[in-house]
Write an enzyme that holds these catalytic residues in place. Structure first.
Site, PDB file in Angstrom:
ATOM      1  N   ASN A 182       0.791  -1.241   0.000  1.00 35.92           N
ATOM      2  CA  ASN A 182       0.000   0.000   0.000  1.00 35.92           C
ATOM      3  C   ASN A 182       0.823   1.292   0.000  1.00 35.92           C
ATOM      4  O   ASN A 182       0.418   2.279  -0.590  1.00 35.92           O
ATOM      5  CB  ASN A 182      -1.008  -0.009   1.141  1.00 35.92           C
ATOM      6  CG  ASN A 182      -0.384  -0.189   2.502  1.00 35.92           C
ATOM      7  OD1 ASN A 182       0.691  -0.757   2.628  1.00 35.92           O
ATOM      8  ND2 ASN A 182      -1.035   0.298   3.525  1.00 35.92           N
ATOM      9  N   GLU A 280       4.909  -4.936  12.078  1.00 39.77           N
ATOM     10  CA  GLU A 280       3.951  -3.833  11.884  1.00 39.77           C
ATOM     11  C   GLU A 280       2.771  -4.430  11.132  1.00 39.77           C
ATOM     12  O   GLU A 280       2.878  -4.699   9.939  1.00 39.77           O
ATOM     13  CB  GLU A 280       4.579  -2.727  11.023  1.00 39.77           C
ATOM     14  CG  GLU A 280       5.812  -2.089  11.596  1.00 39.77           C
ATOM     15  CD  GLU A 280       5.486  -1.093  12.697  1.00 39.77           C
ATOM     16  OE1 GLU A 280       4.302  -0.751  12.876  1.00 39.77           O
ATOM     17  OE2 GLU A 280       6.423  -0.683  13.390  1.00 39.77           O
ATOM     18  N   CYS A 314      -3.016   1.235   6.669  1.00 38.02           N
ATOM     19  CA  CYS A 314      -3.119   0.481   7.923  1.00 38.02           C
ATOM     20  C   CYS A 314      -3.646   1.356   9.046  1.00 38.02           C
ATOM     21  O   CYS A 314      -4.300   0.886   9.963  1.00 38.02           O
ATOM     22  CB  CYS A 314      -1.750  -0.081   8.300  1.00 38.02           C
ATOM     23  SG  CYS A 314      -0.483   1.199   8.349  1.00 38.02           S
ATOM     24  N   GLU A 489       8.029   2.061  14.077  1.00 42.10           N
ATOM     25  CA  GLU A 489       8.788   2.683  12.999  1.00 42.10           C
ATOM     26  C   GLU A 489       8.775   4.186  13.224  1.00 42.10           C
ATOM     27  O   GLU A 489       7.917   4.718  13.919  1.00 42.10           O
ATOM     28  CB  GLU A 489       8.181   2.305  11.640  1.00 42.10           C
ATOM     29  CG  GLU A 489       8.336   0.810  11.397  1.00 42.10           C
ATOM     30  CD  GLU A 489       8.300   0.374   9.952  1.00 42.10           C
ATOM     31  OE1 GLU A 489       7.613   1.004   9.143  1.00 42.10           O
ATOM     32  OE2 GLU A 489       8.973  -0.628   9.630  1.00 42.10           O
TER      33      GLU A 489
HETATM   34  P1  NAD Z   1       0.700  -9.196   3.293  1.00 41.39           P
HETATM   35  O1  NAD Z   1       0.756  -9.642   4.701  1.00 41.39           O
HETATM   36  O2  NAD Z   1      -0.090  -9.978   2.337  1.00 41.39           O
HETATM   37  O3  NAD Z   1       2.178  -9.087   2.684  1.00 41.39           O
HETATM   38  C1  NAD Z   1       3.162  -8.296   3.287  1.00 41.39           C
HETATM   39  C2  NAD Z   1       4.518  -8.728   2.759  1.00 41.39           C
HETATM   40  O4  NAD Z   1       4.791 -10.039   3.242  1.00 41.39           O
HETATM   41  C3  NAD Z   1       4.603  -8.806   1.242  1.00 41.39           C
HETATM   42  O5  NAD Z   1       5.876  -8.390   0.816  1.00 41.39           O
HETATM   43  C4  NAD Z   1       4.407 -10.291   0.979  1.00 41.39           C
HETATM   44  O6  NAD Z   1       4.944 -10.709  -0.252  1.00 41.39           O
HETATM   45  C5  NAD Z   1       5.165 -10.891   2.146  1.00 41.39           C
HETATM   46  N1  NAD Z   1       4.806 -12.265   2.512  1.00 41.39           N
HETATM   47  C6  NAD Z   1       3.692 -12.957   2.204  1.00 41.39           C
HETATM   48  N2  NAD Z   1       3.745 -14.194   2.762  1.00 41.39           N
HETATM   49  C7  NAD Z   1       4.912 -14.269   3.449  1.00 41.39           C
HETATM   50  C8  NAD Z   1       5.537 -15.278   4.235  1.00 41.39           C
HETATM   51  N3  NAD Z   1       4.961 -16.461   4.438  1.00 41.39           N
HETATM   52  N4  NAD Z   1       6.726 -14.998   4.795  1.00 41.39           N
HETATM   53  C9  NAD Z   1       7.311 -13.798   4.633  1.00 41.39           C
HETATM   54  N5  NAD Z   1       6.787 -12.794   3.870  1.00 41.39           N
HETATM   55  C10 NAD Z   1       5.589 -13.039   3.288  1.00 41.39           C
HETATM   56  O7  NAD Z   1       0.205  -7.669   3.348  1.00 41.39           O
HETATM   57  P2  NAD Z   1      -0.203  -6.739   2.152  1.00 41.39           P
HETATM   58  O8  NAD Z   1      -1.487  -7.254   1.608  1.00 41.39           O
HETATM   59  O9  NAD Z   1       0.933  -6.501   1.233  1.00 41.39           O
HETATM   60  O10 NAD Z   1      -0.434  -5.361   2.940  1.00 41.39           O
HETATM   61  C11 NAD Z   1      -1.627  -5.038   3.564  1.00 41.39           C
HETATM   62  C12 NAD Z   1      -1.570  -5.350   5.036  1.00 41.39           C
HETATM   63  O11 NAD Z   1      -0.450  -4.701   5.620  1.00 41.39           O
HETATM   64  C13 NAD Z   1      -2.777  -4.821   5.784  1.00 41.39           C
HETATM   65  O12 NAD Z   1      -3.164  -5.760   6.744  1.00 41.39           O
HETATM   66  C14 NAD Z   1      -2.249  -3.574   6.449  1.00 41.39           C
HETATM   67  O13 NAD Z   1      -2.945  -3.174   7.605  1.00 41.39           O
HETATM   68  C15 NAD Z   1      -0.855  -3.975   6.767  1.00 41.39           C
HETATM   69  N6  NAD Z   1      -0.027  -2.795   6.948  1.00 41.39           N
HETATM   70  C16 NAD Z   1       0.443  -2.502   8.194  1.00 41.39           C
HETATM   71  C17 NAD Z   1       1.194  -1.345   8.401  1.00 41.39           C
HETATM   72  C18 NAD Z   1       1.733  -0.977   9.753  1.00 41.39           C
HETATM   73  O14 NAD Z   1       2.552  -0.075   9.838  1.00 41.39           O
HETATM   74  N7  NAD Z   1       1.328  -1.611  10.828  1.00 41.39           N
HETATM   75  C19 NAD Z   1       1.478  -0.520   7.319  1.00 41.39           C
HETATM   76  C20 NAD Z   1       0.976  -0.855   6.059  1.00 41.39           C
HETATM   77  C21 NAD Z   1       0.239  -2.008   5.879  1.00 41.39           C
END
Ligand code: NAD
Length: 513
Positions: A182, A280, A314, A489
């Site tokens: 995102n 995060e 998020c 962060e």
């Molecule tokens: P996601 O969890 O699907 O993926 C995040 C990252 O993890 C990607 O790079 C993905 O390729 C990788 N990934 C997937 N499976 C993995 C595994 N088994 N091991 C290691 N890495 C793996 O999240 P998304 O759909 O890309 O992002 C949206 C989510 O992120 C939402 O839930 C949002 O709230 C959260 N988010 C949190 C913050 C924060 O600061 N807390 C900020 C932005 C987004």
């Protein structure tokens, strides 16, 4: 990051979404080859595989990037390990590292258009926001941590033994930076800039949906003077590569941002291997609007909080809690105003709401809205897909009358959807706000200063905004509690998390001995 005041939501508007037909559907993609950045050079992926980058504004492939294998991950981790162990980066005076990071910040500002267009094309982000928020805020992170780097030092301690005792502040080693789709540039910079400032080396695995800015940053960081092997990028299938990276013996620490579900998997794997992990994770923030709030300002903040980045934030505020005396008024304003927020092509500078980042994300939002209606919710505005250029658009949606246990109230929707609930007392507002498993952000809209502090202290969240939303800065830490994770962060807190202390105690012998 503050959602720009130059783009206030006009609560007087009473029009349907106006879709611009004037701009091109998308930008020309940046010139990135389907290769991986490992050890300071572009390399073909081991198996030669590639994958498409989809423009969410059209649903069409606009570029190809390398689809790395686990062998490529091992090569990247090994390059980062070699650079950490044998290279100059971890050992160079922090002031020199600082200069490199400051140069990176300056280059990002010079290349703002290239980076902003890549980010807009990749995520479907409105170009005005990519230019005004994503690139400048990512550059701020390099500048902030570049400035902080020389101040990272240990301490001498007065000990009751004949010894001179001090601590050293050392980098952890190789950091795996795993970022979500995102905010690709900001949320990778919030890991990479402090990790580099502290003297670590990095392997970055961006989301497979949005890899472009990571590839542009590879050459930008090289141009800024980051030595070979200090920053490496692997693109490709997310779960397979991410898991291999977390497990790789050359990786010392994992900095992860993503969903709570994947965060649990990453934390479990890292835990078994006793690797520190900054997590995060997801959010589902409540925004509490008290009857004493300045309604014009508060409703503007409410709308920005759920439409910014098309709700894929998020720290969005998708749960609005309104004190009963102003509930009908606020719902009435939302009903009139939300449909007038400009929705359209990301390349149009007037667009506020672009497409969702993927078809899957758009379909998930639609399913959550259908589920909300089935649970008794009433859609006040929106609640439908928008057809434009074959892109993944969804109308900004406001839903009222939902029970507390409805999926759209409990779970993260991650789209331009707002649920509205009424409350009668401060205690009830706090209980509703704290009533989900998440705890990333929260908001309080009130003119009562005592109430603002009182409620902020009671909210289970890593960051609380009073009279506004998404006021963020490189200096202010953010992160979660409960299912939103435990990392922090931004701020000196993030820099500290990329270091470990070592105690050095030098025996002084006996006096006169
Ligand atoms: P996601 O969890 O699907 O993926 C995040 C990252 O993890 C990607 O790079 C993905 O390729 C990788 N990934 C997937 N499976 C993995 C595994 N088994 N091991 C290691 N890495 C793996 O999240 P998304 O759909 O890309 O992002 C949206 C989510 O992120 C939402 O839930 C949002 O709230 C959260 N988010 C949190 C913050 C924060 O600061 N807390 C900020 C932005 C987004």
């Amino acid at each position: 990051m503050v959602i720009p005041a130059a783009r206030p939501v006009d609560t007087e508007l009473n029009e349907e979404n106006t879709m611009s037909q004037t701009a091109e559907a998308s930008f020309a993609p940046p010139e990135v080859a389907p290769r991986l950045w490992i050890g300071g050079a572009w390399r073909d992926p081991e198996g030669g595989a590639t994958m498409d980058v989809i423009d969410p504004a059209t649903g069409r492939a606009v570029a190809q990037v390398a689809a790395a294998s686990t062998g490529d991950v091992a090569a990247a981790a090994a390059a980062a390990r070699t650079a950490f162990r044998d290279g100059e980066w971890a050992r160079m005076p922090a002031r020199e590292r600082s200069r490199v990071l400051l140069r990176a910040a300056a280059l990002m500002r010079e290349r703002v258009e290239e980076l902003a267009q890549a980010e807009s094309l990749d995520v479907g982000k409105p170009i005005a926001f990519a230019r005004m928020i994503d690139v400048p805020n990512a550059a701020d992170l390099y500048e902030y941590y570049g400035t902080l780097a020389p101040h990272l030092d240990g301490a001498t301690r007065d000990v009751p033994i004949p010894a001179f005792a001090y601590t050293r502040c050392e980098p952890r080693g190789v950091v795996a930076a795993i970022s979500p789709f995102n905010f690709p540039l900001i949320l990778s910079s919030s890991k990479i800039a402090p990790a580099l400032a502290a003297g670590n080396t990095v392997v970055h695995k961006p989301s497979p949906l949005t890899p472009l800015s990571a590839l542009l940053m590879a050459e930008l960081l090289r141009d800024a003077g980051v030595p070979d092997g200090v920053y490496n990028v692997v693109t490709g299938p997310g779960a397979e590569l991410g898991d291999a990276l977390v497990r790789d013996p050359a990786v010392d620490m994992v900095a992860f941002t993503g969903s709570t579900a994947v965060g649990r998997v990453v934390a479990r794997t890292a835990g078994e291997l006793l690797k520190p992990v900054a997590a995060e994770l997801g959010g589902n923030a409540a925004n509490i609007l008290f009857a004493d709030a300045d309604l014009d300002q508060a409703v503007g903040a409410v709308i920005n909080a759920f439409v910014f980045n098309t709700g894929q934030f998020c720290m969005a505020g998708p749960r609005l809690l309104v004190e009963r005396p102003v509930y009908d008024t606020v719902v009435g304003i939302l009903e009139q105003a939300v449909g007038g927020v400009p929705l359209g092509r990301p390349s149009d500078p007037g667009t506020v709401i672009g497409p969702l980042a993927s078809a899957a994300q758009r379909d998930r939002v639609d399913e959550m809205v259908r589920d909300a209606v089935a649970s008794g919710g009433r859609v006040v505005t929106g609640g439908e897909r928008i057809e434009l250029d074959g892109g993944f658009y969804y109308a900004p949606t406001v839903i009222v009358d939902l029970p507390d246990d409805a999926l759209a109230v409990r779970e993260e929707v991650f789209g331009p959807v707002l649920t509205v609930q009424a409350f009668d007392t401060e205690d009830e507002a706090v209980a509703l706000a704290n009533g989900t498993a998440y705890g990333l952000a929260a908001g309080v809209q009130t003119t009562d200063i005592s109430r603002a502090h009182r409620v902020a202290a009671r909210l289970e969240a890593g960051i609380v905004w009073v009279n506004g939303w998404a006021m963020l800065d490189a200096a202010m830490p953010f992160g979660g509690v409960k299912d939103s994770g435990w990392g922090r962060e931004n701020g000196p807190e993030a820099l500290a998390s990329f270091t470990r202390s070592k105690s050095v105690i030098i025996g002084l012998g006996q006096p006169g001995g």
